[in-house]
Scaffold this motif. Sequence first.
Motif, short mmCIF file in Angstrom:
data_model
loop_
_atom_site.label_atom_id
_atom_site.label_comp_id
_atom_site.label_asym_id
_atom_site.label_seq_id
_atom_site.Cartn_x
_atom_site.Cartn_y
_atom_site.Cartn_z
N TRP A 27 0.85 -1.19 0.00
CA TRP A 27 0.00 0.00 0.00
C TRP A 27 0.89 1.24 0.00
N ILE A 28 0.67 2.09 -0.98
CA ILE A 28 1.45 3.31 -1.13
C ILE A 28 0.57 4.50 -0.77
N GLU A 29 1.03 5.34 0.14
CA GLU A 29 0.28 6.53 0.51
C GLU A 29 0.43 7.58 -0.60
N ILE A 30 -0.70 8.00 -1.17
CA ILE A 30 -0.64 8.94 -2.29
C ILE A 30 -1.27 10.29 -1.96
N ALA A 31 -1.90 10.41 -0.79
CA ALA A 31 -2.43 11.70 -0.35
C ALA A 31 -2.52 11.71 1.15
N HIS A 32 -2.14 12.83 1.75
CA HIS A 32 -2.26 13.04 3.18
C HIS A 32 -3.14 14.27 3.38
N ALA A 33 -4.42 14.08 3.35
CA ALA A 33 -5.36 15.19 3.48
C ALA A 33 -6.73 14.64 3.82
N SER A 34 -7.52 15.44 4.48
CA SER A 34 -8.89 15.04 4.79
C SER A 34 -9.62 14.71 3.49
N THR A 35 -10.21 13.54 3.43
CA THR A 35 -10.80 13.04 2.19
C THR A 35 -12.25 12.63 2.40
N GLY A 36 -13.11 13.02 1.47
CA GLY A 36 -14.51 12.64 1.53
C GLY A 36 -14.71 11.27 0.91
N GLU A 37 -14.94 11.25 -0.41
CA GLU A 37 -15.13 9.99 -1.13
C GLU A 37 -14.15 9.91 -2.28
N ILE A 38 -13.89 8.68 -2.75
CA ILE A 38 -13.06 8.48 -3.93
C ILE A 38 -13.89 7.77 -4.99
N TYR A 39 -13.53 8.05 -6.26
CA TYR A 39 -14.26 7.52 -7.41
C TYR A 39 -13.25 7.01 -8.41
N GLY A 40 -13.47 5.81 -8.95
CA GLY A 40 -12.48 5.24 -9.84
C GLY A 40 -13.07 4.69 -11.12
N GLY A 41 -12.20 4.57 -12.12
CA GLY A 41 -12.53 3.97 -13.40
C GLY A 41 -11.26 3.84 -14.22
N ASN A 42 -11.40 3.38 -15.45
CA ASN A 42 -10.21 3.22 -16.29
C ASN A 42 -9.58 4.56 -16.67
N THR A 48 -12.85 13.74 -3.33
CA THR A 48 -13.47 15.00 -2.94
C THR A 48 -12.97 15.43 -1.57
N ASN A 49 -12.99 16.74 -1.37
CA ASN A 49 -12.69 17.32 -0.07
C ASN A 49 -13.99 17.33 0.74
N PRO A 50 -14.00 16.78 1.96
CA PRO A 50 -15.24 16.67 2.71
C PRO A 50 -15.80 18.01 3.17
N THR A 51 -14.97 19.03 3.26
CA THR A 51 -15.43 20.34 3.72
C THR A 51 -15.97 21.19 2.59
N THR A 52 -15.20 21.28 1.50
CA THR A 52 -15.59 22.15 0.39
C THR A 52 -16.30 21.42 -0.73
N GLY A 53 -16.10 20.10 -0.81
CA GLY A 53 -16.65 19.33 -1.91
C GLY A 53 -15.78 19.36 -3.16
N ASP A 54 -14.66 20.10 -3.13
CA ASP A 54 -13.81 20.22 -4.31
C ASP A 54 -13.41 18.85 -4.86
N LEU A 55 -13.34 18.77 -6.18
CA LEU A 55 -13.01 17.53 -6.87
C LEU A 55 -11.54 17.56 -7.30
#
Length: 287
Positions: A27-42, A48-55
């Motif tokens: 497991w490689i750490e790729i972000a150290h920040a408060s995180t809301g949800e993650i979305y994946g695909g090809n 997303t940022n849980p506070t601002t919603g920024d993508l």
Amino acid sequence: MQGTIESTVFAVNKEKNIVLHYHEGAWIEIAHASTGEIYGGNWGLASTNPTTGDLWVYGGKPDEWADYYSGRSADIAVTGDAVYRVSADGNGLFSTEGYISVAASTELTWDQISDQPTGPIYGGSWGLVSIRRGTGDAFYYHADDNSWERIGDPGNSFAVTADTVYRVPLDNSGLFRYDGHDASWTQISDQPTDQIYGGDWGLVSTRPDSGDAFRFHPDGSWERIGGPGDSFAVTADTVYRLNKNPDGGGVFRYDNNGTSWTQVGPPMHSIVAASWGDVRSVQIPEI
């Protein structure tokens, strides 16, 4: 990131302050920040940022992330060639295939592809499926000519794979596969169905009573592959299961054999499948 494309699983830790990439058994750490949800695909990985919603979109190396949209979205989906977002008020659907590069002042273009009231959206290699808010009808987006086609009735859950989309009816009484034309669907299971998960490897469904996971084979047969999980993520070659229970929980990878799974990580908040490698080039400007 040269020469290979890896279909793998990404995760948010239990504290929701680290994003991790499962790569070659570690497991490689790729972000150290408060995180809301993650979305994946090809196309890649978004968060997303849980506070601002920024993508934000992952650039392929630890702590390389690009701010793709400032503000909240009602829903987000990633397909094989784009990322999509529903406006915060649910009255618009937008897409982008672009990549941030060159300079910090570069603005990313989001194209509005629908002005209809939009509910959940579902993405996969086959494309994008949108649920019309109000009626619940399912629509397929034809990216080649920017048109929409109504493909079916409402459902409790949808999952997009490499070649089609699947639907659980509102009463959870079975499972249907879209036939690829008009609004024609074929029932592939009459068993009560809870959640479904799709990816290039195929379709996985869970039963509401036992929580057991089943794999759908191209010949129309079903195979029980394991017990309950809090969620599943389907990659190109297998499926991963998340069990959040701190006592005996963790992330498990299916061994593609009977009901055998191998634990590959500790309990997490969430997992998604996404591609990593030469799928695109997101260059993060130096600040």
